[in-house]
Design a protein around this motif. Structure first.
Motif, short mmCIF file in Angstrom:
data_model
loop_
_atom_site.label_atom_id
_atom_site.label_comp_id
_atom_site.label_asym_id
_atom_site.label_seq_id
_atom_site.Cartn_x
_atom_site.Cartn_y
_atom_site.Cartn_z
N MET A 34 10.13 10.60 0.57
CA MET A 34 9.63 9.26 0.90
C MET A 34 10.49 8.19 0.24
SD MET A 34 5.51 9.65 0.70
CE MET A 34 5.29 7.97 1.22
N ASP A 43 11.08 4.48 -1.55
CA ASP A 43 10.32 3.80 -2.62
C ASP A 43 9.28 2.84 -2.04
OD1 ASP A 43 11.58 5.13 -4.65
OD2 ASP A 43 13.08 3.54 -5.00
N GLU A 44 9.63 2.17 -0.93
CA GLU A 44 8.67 1.23 -0.33
C GLU A 44 7.44 1.96 0.18
OE1 GLU A 44 11.96 1.41 1.12
OE2 GLU A 44 12.65 0.09 -0.48
N ASP A 45 7.64 3.14 0.75
CA ASP A 45 6.50 3.92 1.24
C ASP A 45 5.63 4.43 0.09
OD1 ASP A 45 7.38 3.52 3.82
OD2 ASP A 45 8.54 5.40 3.87
N VAL A 46 6.28 4.79 -1.01
CA VAL A 46 5.51 5.23 -2.18
C VAL A 46 4.70 4.06 -2.73
CG1 VAL A 46 5.68 6.14 -4.53
CG2 VAL A 46 7.15 7.06 -2.73
N ASP A 47 5.32 2.87 -2.73
CA ASP A 47 4.58 1.68 -3.18
C ASP A 47 3.36 1.41 -2.31
OD1 ASP A 47 6.35 1.23 -5.25
OD2 ASP A 47 7.59 -0.18 -4.08
N LYS A 48 3.51 1.64 -1.01
CA LYS A 48 2.37 1.44 -0.10
C LYS A 48 1.25 2.43 -0.39
CE LYS A 48 4.97 -0.37 3.83
NZ LYS A 48 5.48 -0.08 5.18
N VAL A 49 1.62 3.69 -0.66
CA VAL A 49 0.60 4.69 -0.98
C VAL A 49 -0.12 4.30 -2.27
CG1 VAL A 49 0.23 7.10 -1.65
CG2 VAL A 49 1.78 6.56 0.24
N THR A 73 -2.40 1.39 -1.65
CA THR A 73 -3.57 1.84 -0.88
C THR A 73 -4.59 2.52 -1.80
OG1 THR A 73 -2.19 2.15 1.07
CG2 THR A 73 -4.32 3.27 1.04
N THR A 120 -4.82 11.87 3.34
CA THR A 120 -3.60 11.07 3.32
C THR A 120 -2.41 12.01 3.46
OG1 THR A 120 -4.69 9.48 1.87
CG2 THR A 120 -2.30 9.36 2.02
N PRO A 153 1.02 11.76 3.18
CA PRO A 153 2.12 11.89 2.20
C PRO A 153 1.71 12.56 0.89
CG PRO A 153 1.91 9.63 2.97
CD PRO A 153 0.76 10.36 3.49
#
Length: 143
Positions: A15, A17-23, A26, A83, A85
């Motif tokens: 993933m 970094d931006e997607d990890v930040d979104k997770v 959330t 979820t 990821p």
């Protein structure tokens, strides 16, 4: 009743970094909407897993410290299960462990104070013995 928990979850290593930040955001929103508060979020980085999980040998570890009721934790865990990821997670209640550590520390401190008292008493007793062994002016020491 609010308690302190640590939530460790592992996301897929591929993933961005931006997607990890979104997770992470959330999960934080889910916690706050369920009545809990996020005390800290720690990214522990990419680490090797002990065994393959969903064909991943590595994962990105994230540790979240939460304070809140058990119902908030149940809701967050329920959402983490679906979820995509997130490949693994675990929640540990840490306030009980902190109570246990405080109790052990208190016992150790009391034990140290007790040893300190015994050491002081032993030193006073040794000083009395030494003082009684020294020659007094009425009884000169024999050469």
């Amino acid at each position: 009743m609010n308690r302190t928990y640590e939530l460790m979850f592992i996301v897929r290593p591929d993933m961005a970094d931006e997607d990890v930040d979104k997770v992470i955001s959330t999960v934080e929103n889910q916690i706050t909407s369920a009545g809990g508060t996020v005390k800290s979020v720690e990214r522990m980085g990419k680490r090797r897993l002990a065994y393959l999980v969903r064909n991943f040998a590595d994962g990105l570890y994230i540790l979240v410290t939460i304070e809140g009721p058990g119902s908030a934790i149940r809701e967050v865990e329920r959402r983490l299960r679906v979820t995509e990821p997130v490949i693994k997670f675990i929640t540990v209640r840490v306030d009980e462990e902190q109570k246990r550590l405080d109790k052990v520390k208190k016992i150790r401190d009391a034990h140290r104070r007790g040893q300190g008292t015994h050491a002081a008493a032993a030193a006073a007793e040794a000083a009395q013995v030494q003082a009684s062994a020294e020659p007094t002016p009425e009884a000169p020491a024999q050469a």
